[in-house]
Scaffold this motif. Structure first.
Motif, PDB file in Angstrom:
ATOM      1  N   GLY A  42       0.816  -1.210   0.000  1.00  0.00           N
ATOM      2  CA  GLY A  42       0.000   0.000   0.000  1.00  0.00           C
ATOM      3  C   GLY A  42       0.847   1.257   0.000  1.00  0.00           C
ATOM      4  O   GLY A  42       0.547   2.235  -0.709  1.00  0.00           O
ATOM      5  N   ALA A  43       1.907   1.258   0.801  1.00  0.00           N
ATOM      6  CA  ALA A  43       2.789   2.420   0.839  1.00  0.00           C
ATOM      7  C   ALA A  43       3.464   2.649  -0.510  1.00  0.00           C
ATOM      8  O   ALA A  43       3.585   3.789  -0.981  1.00  0.00           O
ATOM      9  N   LEU A  44       3.917   1.570  -1.156  1.00  0.00           N
ATOM     10  CA  LEU A  44       4.569   1.709  -2.463  1.00  0.00           C
ATOM     11  C   LEU A  44       3.591   2.219  -3.520  1.00  0.00           C
ATOM     12  O   LEU A  44       3.961   3.002  -4.406  1.00  0.00           O
TER      13      LEU A  44
ATOM     14  N   GLY B 238       3.157   5.904  -2.774  1.00  0.00           N
ATOM     15  CA  GLY B 238       4.395   6.604  -3.095  1.00  0.00           C
ATOM     16  C   GLY B 238       4.548   6.812  -4.581  1.00  0.00           C
ATOM     17  O   GLY B 238       4.930   7.898  -5.041  1.00  0.00           O
ATOM     18  N   ALA B 239       4.229   5.775  -5.369  1.00  0.00           N
ATOM     19  CA  ALA B 239       4.302   5.918  -6.826  1.00  0.00           C
ATOM     20  C   ALA B 239       3.303   6.940  -7.322  1.00  0.00           C
ATOM     21  O   ALA B 239       3.554   7.667  -8.285  1.00  0.00           O
TER      22      ALA B 239
ATOM     23  N   PRO C 244       4.684  12.796  -0.139  1.00  0.00           N
ATOM     24  CA  PRO C 244       3.409  13.011   0.559  1.00  0.00           C
ATOM     25  C   PRO C 244       2.515  11.776   0.548  1.00  0.00           C
ATOM     26  O   PRO C 244       1.829  11.500   1.543  1.00  0.00           O
ATOM     27  N   GLY C 245       2.521  11.024  -0.542  1.00  0.00           N
ATOM     28  CA  GLY C 245       1.730   9.803  -0.586  1.00  0.00           C
ATOM     29  C   GLY C 245       2.238   8.756   0.372  1.00  0.00           C
ATOM     30  O   GLY C 245       1.450   8.061   1.045  1.00  0.00           O
TER      31      GLY C 245
ATOM     32  N   ALA D  16       4.394   1.482 -13.320  1.00  0.00           N
ATOM     33  CA  ALA D  16       3.140   2.210 -13.495  1.00  0.00           C
ATOM     34  C   ALA D  16       3.359   3.712 -13.389  1.00  0.00           C
ATOM     35  O   ALA D  16       2.757   4.490 -14.157  1.00  0.00           O
ATOM     36  N   ARG D  17       4.236   4.147 -12.492  1.00  0.00           N
ATOM     37  CA  ARG D  17       4.520   5.580 -12.362  1.00  0.00           C
ATOM     38  C   ARG D  17       5.165   6.110 -13.644  1.00  0.00           C
ATOM     39  O   ARG D  17       4.791   7.173 -14.141  1.00  0.00           O
TER      40      ARG D  17
END
Length: 314
Positions: A155-157, A160-161, A166-167, A305-306
């Motif tokens: 979830g964090a990754l 973050g992406a 901030p994400g 994906a980013r």
């Protein structure tokens, strides 16, 4: 150095830092946030959803704002920006601590020391350890590894992406608030409602990605897909359901059933009950290895994906 490459280097370094170092023994940033959120709760608490929503907004919004300010200050210097991303990723990802605690319980069970396993279990999850025998403890550990692979890593990754530093900080703040006030205790039934609902929303994409990657990386992809499709919706949590069902199918075990939280007994549906076998102690290590693979795949998937999203935006 482009912004995407800067983020990719930082995120990879942060995940590597977690793999090599784990969490700090003292002064963990998440613990610091937890103490701050607890102080805010002492000021704002009323048995009312609106006050709880304000608490969520102040704490989660503060974490996002802090991340945005830090990212903006670091942006002109790519090396500093990458270092900031690495530090934030390391701070919010907890895969190594998850594996360490799970294996500690597993070693106690392998040694036949059920009391030691019961004493260690609260480091990993909120179950009532005295209500569990050795098999119940092993099942609780596998379920916690599955759920926390999503909450503490994937979830964090994902966030973050999607939103950079901030994400990363925002997702961990929301997840921490849910753990603190989102449970349905008498004190938090209304006050924690907003935190629990926001955690459900924030955790939705990471949980689905975790389930997909568990199916792809596990020893039984078809079993994982079958259990996810058949049983995920029966779980009371919209995010833990897909993750635990996919892990159960991938590992060929049964999860779910009767459990106890804080003296409250819950009778949850059995996941992968048709073909799965009861959890054994050796399945703890299998679950940890699967969690590791999922975390590494999640890093590659989210970075790809980013890059794709940024490329389309040009």
């Amino acid at each position: 150095m482009g912004a995407d490459r800067t983020y990719a280097y930082g995120a990879a370094a942060g995940l590597l830092g977690d793999l090599l170092l784990g969490d700090p023994r003292r002064g963990h940033p998440v613990a610091v946030f937890g103490r701050a959120a607890g102080a805010v709760e002492r000021v704002l608490w009323h048995d009312h959803r609106g006050w709880g929503a304000l608490h969520t907004a102040v704490c989660a919004g503060g974490a996002v704002a802090l991340g945005a300010l830090a990212a903006r200050a670091a942006r002109p210097r790519p090396a500093v920006s990458a270092a900031l991303t690495a530090a934030a990723t390391w701070a919010v990802v907890g895969g190594t601590s998850l594996a360490r605690e799970a294996r500690a319980v597993g070693r106690a069970l392998e040694a036949g020391d059920v009391e030691a396993a019961r004493a260690r279990l609260p480091h990993l999850c909120g179950r009532d350890p005295q209500a569990l025998d050795a098999d119940g403890i092993a099942r609780a550990v596998v379920e916690s590894v599955a759920e926390n692979t999503s909450d503490a890593v994937v979830g964090a990754l994902v966030w973050g992406a999607a939103a950079g530093v901030p994400g990363l900080l925002g997702f961990r703040a929301v997840n921490t608030l849910d753990a603190m006030v989102g449970h349905r205790s008498p004190r938090h039934r209304r006050y924690g409602w907003a935190s629990a609902r926001l955690d459900d929303v924030a955790g939705w994409p990471g949980a689905r990605l975790t389930a997909v990657l568990a199916a792809l990386a596990g020893p039984d992809p078809r079993g994982a897909a079958r259990a996810w499709r058949a049983d995920a919706s029966r779980h009371p949590s919209p995010n833990a359901g897909p993750v635990e069902a996919a892990f159960a199918g991938a590992l060929g075990v049964r999860l779910g059933g009767t459990l106890s939280y804080g003296g409250r007994v819950e009778h949850r549906p059995v996941l992968n009950g048709g073909t799965g076998r009861p959890v054994r102690v050796g399945d703890i290590d299998r679950a940890v290895r699967l969690s590791r693979r999922v975390g590494l795949l999640a890093l590659g998937t989210t970075l790809a994906a980013r890059g794709l999203m940024k490329g389309r935006g040009k």
